[in-house]
Motif scaffolding. Structure first.
Motif, PDB file in Angstrom:
ATOM      1  N   HIS A 112       0.761  -0.994  -0.008  1.00  0.00           N
ATOM      2  CA  HIS A 112      -0.056  -0.153   0.027  1.00  0.00           C
ATOM      3  C   HIS A 112       0.693   1.227  -0.032  1.00  0.00           C
ATOM      4  N   LYS A 113       0.640   2.084  -0.885  1.00  0.00           N
ATOM      5  CA  LYS A 113       1.531   3.328  -1.046  1.00  0.00           C
ATOM      6  C   LYS A 113       0.842   4.447   0.196  1.00  0.00           C
ATOM      7  N   GLY A 114      -0.381   4.110   0.776  1.00  0.00           N
ATOM      8  CA  GLY A 114      -0.985   4.822   1.981  1.00  0.00           C
ATOM      9  C   GLY A 114      -1.387   3.660   2.975  1.00  0.00           C
ATOM     10  N   PHE A 115      -2.507   3.788   3.491  1.00  0.00           N
ATOM     11  CA  PHE A 115      -2.768   2.757   4.512  1.00  0.00           C
ATOM     12  C   PHE A 115      -4.309   2.329   3.740  1.00  0.00           C
ATOM     13  N   GLU A 116      -4.721   1.043   4.359  1.00  0.00           N
ATOM     14  CA  GLU A 116      -5.702   0.379   4.184  1.00  0.00           C
ATOM     15  C   GLU A 116      -6.626  -0.165   5.339  1.00  0.00           C
ATOM     16  N   GLN A 135     -15.631 -12.449  10.787  1.00  0.00           N
ATOM     17  CA  GLN A 135     -16.566 -11.497  10.790  1.00  0.00           C
ATOM     18  C   GLN A 135     -16.262 -10.711  12.098  1.00  0.00           C
ATOM     19  N   GLY A 136     -16.006  -9.276  11.906  1.00  0.00           N
ATOM     20  CA  GLY A 136     -15.957  -8.360  12.961  1.00  0.00           C
ATOM     21  C   GLY A 136     -14.415  -7.856  13.101  1.00  0.00           C
ATOM     22  N   ASP A 137     -13.528  -8.693  12.438  1.00  0.00           N
ATOM     23  CA  ASP A 137     -11.891  -8.280  12.426  1.00  0.00           C
ATOM     24  C   ASP A 137     -12.002  -7.405  11.934  1.00  0.00           C
ATOM     25  N   PHE A 138     -10.788  -5.992  12.448  1.00  0.00           N
ATOM     26  CA  PHE A 138     -10.612  -4.850  11.981  1.00  0.00           C
ATOM     27  C   PHE A 138      -9.078  -4.783  11.652  1.00  0.00           C
ATOM     28  N   VAL A 139      -8.680  -4.728  10.318  1.00  0.00           N
ATOM     29  CA  VAL A 139      -7.183  -4.937  10.019  1.00  0.00           C
ATOM     30  C   VAL A 139      -6.780  -3.613   9.497  1.00  0.00           C
ATOM     31  N   TRP A 140      -5.566  -2.867  10.005  1.00  0.00           N
ATOM     32  CA  TRP A 140      -5.286  -1.649   9.457  1.00  0.00           C
ATOM     33  C   TRP A 140      -3.651  -1.924   8.733  1.00  0.00           C
ATOM     34  N   LEU A 141      -3.455  -1.908   7.644  1.00  0.00           N
ATOM     35  CA  LEU A 141      -2.209  -2.052   7.097  1.00  0.00           C
ATOM     36  C   LEU A 141      -1.888  -0.791   6.147  1.00  0.00           C
ATOM     37  N   ASN A 142      -0.452  -0.826   5.963  1.00  0.00           N
ATOM     38  CA  ASN A 142       0.348   0.330   5.438  1.00  0.00           C
ATOM     39  C   ASN A 142       1.547  -0.326   4.603  1.00  0.00           C
ATOM     40  N   GLY A 143       2.182   0.580   4.195  1.00  0.00           N
ATOM     41  CA  GLY A 143       3.333   0.182   3.181  1.00  0.00           C
ATOM     42  C   GLY A 143       4.315  -0.657   3.731  1.00  0.00           C
ATOM     43  N   GLU A 144       4.289  -0.927   5.150  1.00  0.00           N
ATOM     44  CA  GLU A 144       5.014  -2.260   5.640  1.00  0.00           C
ATOM     45  C   GLU A 144       4.704  -3.553   5.309  1.00  0.00           C
ATOM     46  N   HIS A 145       3.454  -3.607   4.909  1.00  0.00           N
ATOM     47  CA  HIS A 145       2.639  -4.844   4.717  1.00  0.00           C
ATOM     48  C   HIS A 145       2.698  -5.477   3.406  1.00  0.00           C
ATOM     49  N   THR A 146       2.726  -6.467   2.995  1.00  0.00           N
ATOM     50  CA  THR A 146       2.580  -7.108   1.634  1.00  0.00           C
ATOM     51  C   THR A 146       1.744  -8.296   1.927  1.00  0.00           C
ATOM     52  N   HIS A 147       0.440  -8.382   1.216  1.00  0.00           N
ATOM     53  CA  HIS A 147      -0.337  -9.601   1.318  1.00  0.00           C
ATOM     54  C   HIS A 147      -0.998 -10.046   0.189  1.00  0.00           C
ATOM     55  N   ASN A 148      -1.579 -10.947   0.145  1.00  0.00           N
ATOM     56  CA  ASN A 148      -2.310 -11.777  -0.876  1.00  0.00           C
ATOM     57  C   ASN A 148      -3.534 -12.524  -0.369  1.00  0.00           C
ATOM     58  N   PRO A 149      -4.678 -11.541  -0.313  1.00  0.00           N
ATOM     59  CA  PRO A 149      -5.662 -11.957   0.537  1.00  0.00           C
ATOM     60  C   PRO A 149      -6.612 -13.141  -0.329  1.00  0.00           C
ATOM     61  N   ILE A 150      -6.763 -14.207   0.118  1.00  0.00           N
ATOM     62  CA  ILE A 150      -7.732 -15.253  -0.610  1.00  0.00           C
ATOM     63  C   ILE A 150      -8.777 -15.736   0.353  1.00  0.00           C
ATOM     64  N   SER A 151      -9.993 -15.819  -0.291  1.00  0.00           N
ATOM     65  CA  SER A 151     -11.316 -16.171   0.514  1.00  0.00           C
ATOM     66  C   SER A 151     -11.802 -17.411  -0.075  1.00  0.00           C
TER      67      SER A 151
END
Length: 232
Positions: free
Chosen positions: A162-166, A184-200
């Motif tokens: 992320h260039k900013g935050f998500e 359900q209900g989880d709150f996740v705050w990521l920024n440029g320090e994180h790289t991820h590949n969300p899979i559902s």
């Protein structure tokens, strides 16, 4: 059980009304779903109310000196009323009675209950590619973009940072990435320090807030980076 929450500083800013609209909406939505964070916000609201009350009584004493004598029972009653009015529905900054139509979303034939904080906010048209689709919230909030994100069964978002935050709040379903599994209900705050590949694996609906473009890091998805500012 909800495992991921906003930090205490964010909850304090939420209670004080200091967050941008988009972030306030996503925090309010989490608080509505999370008894633990409801208690934190209730306590913070009580503290803020007491501070406001102490400031008002101090101003009265300074203005009128000994000529004003406050009835202690009346003060206690007014304080109790103040606390009740603040904490009666602190889980959402948009106090409104939601109808069934306002409070539900149908995606692929499934009915999803939406948080009350979203009830008065219009959704724009859905768009997407493959098993990932998105509808923006009609909020004018500077550079912040709030959206509902749907990942269908077996879908994924290509590896990115992320260039900013998500900020992501799981409203229904689950997804996993390199850092864990979110439900359900989880709150996740990521920024440029994180790289991820969300899979559902089961599919999910998320509420998201982004401050800047995604930056894809692997494979053919990197071709989208030159136009990333247009699609975040």
């Amino acid at each position: 059980m909800i495992k991921f929450h906003p930090d205490t500083a964010v909850l304090k800013q939420f209670a004080a009304g200091e967050l941008p609209d988009s972030i306030s909406v996503i925090v309010a939505s989490h608080v509505e779903m999370c008894p633990q964070c409801q208690k934190v916000v209730e306590l913070e609201n009580e503290l803020l109310a007491k501070q406001a009350f102490d400031s008002e009584t101090s101003d009265l004493s300074g203005s009128f000196g000994d000529s004003v004598v406050l009835d202690s029972l009346q003060v206690e009653d007014e304080f109790a009323t103040m606390i009740a009015s603040i904490t009666s529905d602190n889980s959402t900054p948009h106090a409104a009675t939601c109808s069934k139509a306002d409070n539900e979303l149908i995606v692929n034939g499934k009915t999803i209950s939406l948080p009350r904080a979203l009830s008065s906010i219009r959704l724009k048209e859905w768009s997407g590619i493959g098993k990932v689709s998105r509808s923006r919230l009609d909020l004018d909030d500077d550079n912040l973009r709030a959206s509902l994100l749907h990942i269908d069964v077996g879908g994924q978002v290509p590896a990115h940072t992320h260039k900013g935050f998500e900020i992501t709040l799981l409203l229904q379903g689950s997804f996993k990435d390199e850092m864990g599994t979110y439900k359900q209900g989880d709150f996740v705050w990521l920024n440029g320090e994180h790289t991820h590949n969300p899979i559902s694996e089961e599919g999910c609906i998320c509420l998201t807030v982004s401050s800047d473009a995604l930056h894809f890091t692997e494979g053919v998805s990197k071709l989208f980076n030159p136009i990333g500012k247009l699609i975040y």
